[in-house]
Design an enzyme around this catalytic site. Sequence first.
Site, short mmCIF file in Angstrom:
data_model
loop_
_atom_site.label_atom_id
_atom_site.label_comp_id
_atom_site.label_asym_id
_atom_site.label_seq_id
_atom_site.Cartn_x
_atom_site.Cartn_y
_atom_site.Cartn_z
N HIS A 314 0.85 -1.19 0.00
CA HIS A 314 0.00 0.00 0.00
C HIS A 314 0.87 1.23 0.00
O HIS A 314 1.94 1.24 0.61
CB HIS A 314 -0.92 0.01 1.23
CG HIS A 314 -2.07 0.95 1.09
ND1 HIS A 314 -1.97 2.29 1.38
CD2 HIS A 314 -3.32 0.75 0.63
CE1 HIS A 314 -3.13 2.85 1.13
NE2 HIS A 314 -3.97 1.95 0.66
N ASP A 372 -7.87 -5.70 0.11
CA ASP A 372 -8.33 -6.53 -1.00
C ASP A 372 -7.92 -7.98 -0.90
O ASP A 372 -8.36 -8.81 -1.69
CB ASP A 372 -7.81 -5.94 -2.33
CG ASP A 372 -8.43 -4.60 -2.61
OD1 ASP A 372 -9.64 -4.47 -2.38
OD2 ASP A 372 -7.72 -3.67 -3.04
N1 CMC Z 1 4.21 -7.49 -4.78
C1 CMC Z 1 5.57 -7.43 -4.96
N2 CMC Z 1 6.29 -6.31 -4.84
C2 CMC Z 1 5.65 -5.19 -4.51
C3 CMC Z 1 4.27 -5.15 -4.30
C4 CMC Z 1 3.55 -6.36 -4.44
N3 CMC Z 1 2.22 -6.38 -4.26
N4 CMC Z 1 3.88 -3.89 -4.00
C5 CMC Z 1 5.00 -3.16 -4.01
N5 CMC Z 1 6.08 -3.92 -4.33
C6 CMC Z 1 7.46 -3.48 -4.38
C7 CMC Z 1 7.76 -2.69 -5.64
O1 CMC Z 1 8.23 -3.52 -6.68
C8 CMC Z 1 8.78 -1.70 -5.17
O2 CMC Z 1 10.04 -2.34 -5.12
P1 CMC Z 1 11.39 -1.48 -5.38
O3 CMC Z 1 11.43 -0.43 -4.31
O4 CMC Z 1 12.48 -2.48 -5.29
O5 CMC Z 1 11.26 -0.90 -6.74
C9 CMC Z 1 8.37 -1.41 -3.73
O6 CMC Z 1 7.66 -2.57 -3.30
C10 CMC Z 1 7.49 -0.18 -3.59
O7 CMC Z 1 6.42 -0.32 -4.52
P2 CMC Z 1 5.78 0.89 -5.32
O8 CMC Z 1 5.08 0.35 -6.52
O9 CMC Z 1 6.82 1.95 -5.53
O10 CMC Z 1 4.75 1.42 -4.24
P3 CMC Z 1 3.48 2.29 -4.51
O11 CMC Z 1 3.20 2.99 -3.25
O12 CMC Z 1 3.67 3.13 -5.74
O13 CMC Z 1 2.34 1.22 -4.85
C11 CMC Z 1 0.56 -0.33 -4.62
C12 CMC Z 1 1.38 0.79 -3.96
C13 CMC Z 1 -0.64 -0.64 -3.77
C14 CMC Z 1 0.08 0.17 -6.01
C15 CMC Z 1 1.45 -1.57 -4.79
O14 CMC Z 1 1.85 -2.05 -3.50
C16 CMC Z 1 0.77 -2.68 -5.58
O15 CMC Z 1 0.83 -2.68 -6.81
N6 CMC Z 1 0.09 -3.66 -4.88
C17 CMC Z 1 -0.69 -4.68 -5.54
C18 CMC Z 1 -2.02 -4.11 -5.95
C19 CMC Z 1 -2.96 -3.94 -4.77
O16 CMC Z 1 -3.12 -4.82 -3.94
N7 CMC Z 1 -3.62 -2.77 -4.74
C20 CMC Z 1 -4.65 -2.48 -3.71
C21 CMC Z 1 -4.23 -1.35 -2.80
S1 CMC Z 1 -5.33 -1.20 -1.37
C22 CMC Z 1 -6.88 -0.82 -2.02
C23 CMC Z 1 -6.95 0.39 -2.91
O17 CMC Z 1 -6.18 1.33 -2.77
O18 CMC Z 1 -7.85 0.42 -3.74
#
Ligand code: CMC
Length: 438
Positions: A314, A372
């Site tokens: 998140h 989720d």
């Molecule tokens: N699985 C594997 N690696 C992950 C994941 C994951 N679910 N989420 C983040 N990472 C890694 C990512 O690769 C990155 O690594 P590095 O720093 O080495 O590049 C690091 O963790 C930070 O990730 P980010 O993409 O920069 O973080 P963000 O804040 O931009 O993204 C997120 C947040 C929710 C989009 C992301 O965690 C994700 O894609 N999760 C899966 C989708 C999900 O479950 N979304 C629902 C969110 S809660 C409900 C809502 O908001 O609607």
Amino acid sequence: MNSDTTGSGTSPIATMKVKDTSIDMPVRSGTIGPDVIDVGKLYKESGCFNYDPGFTSTANCSSKITYIDGDKGILLHGGYPIGQLAEQSNFIEVCYLLLNGELPTQTQYTEFEEAITRHTMVHEQMSRFFTGFRRDAHPMAIMCGVVGALSAFYHDSTDINDPEQRTIAARRLIAKMPTIAAMAYKYSAGQPFIYPRNDLDYTSNFLQMCFAVPCEPYTVDPVIARALDRIFILHADHEQNASTSTVRLAGSSGANPFACIAAGIACLWGPAHGGANEAALNMLTEIGSVERIPEYVKKAKDKTSGFRLMGFGHRVYKNYDPRATVMQKTCHEVLDSLGIRDEPLLAVAMELERIALEDEYFVEKKLYPNIDFYSGITLRAIGFPVEMFTVLFAVARTVGWVAQWKEMIEDPEQRIGRPRQLYIGNEPRELVAREKRG
Ligand code: CMC
């Protein structure tokens, strides 16, 4: 460029040095949470913009509605912890809280609930909209279209400058979303639309509009209704997330509330946001068995795979998502109540959670299950197909969108949202006639 925060008492300032210019910017404090540096005059005084893709360090508004402390895993609505609201309140009461900032008295509750109930029917002509869609259309595609179309039906509540019309629009949206969502479901199932029933509470009514058929009586299971109501509470608002910011941005131009909520629905659909509940269940189904979990954990850690554990991670929570805690409990309650003793996907989910929470990659990046992760298993057990999961999120989040939209319209500081950019295209050049281009 460097900056430091100085000053004392109630009006500290942050000083930023841009080349030779020193700029003092006010630091503002909220009730709780991080202070903000008001960079409003940065461009005027330095000629530079603030660059923050993804808004990781940018507060776009001040708000009284919801507070999140992502490090501690805290979520408050109107100051009340989400766990207490989920256990001791109901969705309608939470709607009132989000819209008004206070929990209702009994009289206010009765009046509000009645107003919502009286708005649940949609204009009869709206049912024709649905038949314009293919039967296999994704219900979120239908939601984007039909909710946007509300502005064509309810002209008497589109004047955003009239507080009474704003209130009516808010109530209409909260009331009609379950009806529209249920119609989208019925249409895809090839079943007749079921009208709302005003003798039922908000969530029971939604269940009957989804699952009743005209040829036999339908009784709402109170345990399921309570569980779904709690799921609605958990999704009701979440501060300045992508879809809420979309609603605020759309609304900042003066667009009508129905159009703004349609914009929010479109944003919610993405798999990084509300679409994650559908993606998480699909992922658990694909994993299929506990033995295959290590393979998927390995894939999630491999940046070249393009695969992420859906329902994990998140932007704000760097601790357990407090909504996920309640959701996991609700999931067990629903499965128990339905007599589902052996749900293989639950076993996969729990083992995946255990393994991921012990894995160095997930620990280091502070990736925890989010709301989720368990919602899909719960919603599927209730009887919803996966395509409906994000629709249910939209039904619940409508109150958050509407509350934030109203707050924005009523905030004297808000102006049209108009971000700037770092231009990396061509410098000015002369146009060469087509026949002379090489
Ligand atoms: N699985 C594997 N690696 C992950 C994941 C994951 N679910 N989420 C983040 N990472 C890694 C990512 O690769 C990155 O690594 P590095 O720093 O080495 O590049 C690091 O963790 C930070 O990730 P980010 O993409 O920069 O973080 P963000 O804040 O931009 O993204 C997120 C947040 C929710 C989009 C992301 O965690 C994700 O894609 N999760 C899966 C989708 C999900 O479950 N979304 C629902 C969110 S809660 C409900 C809502 O908001 O609607």
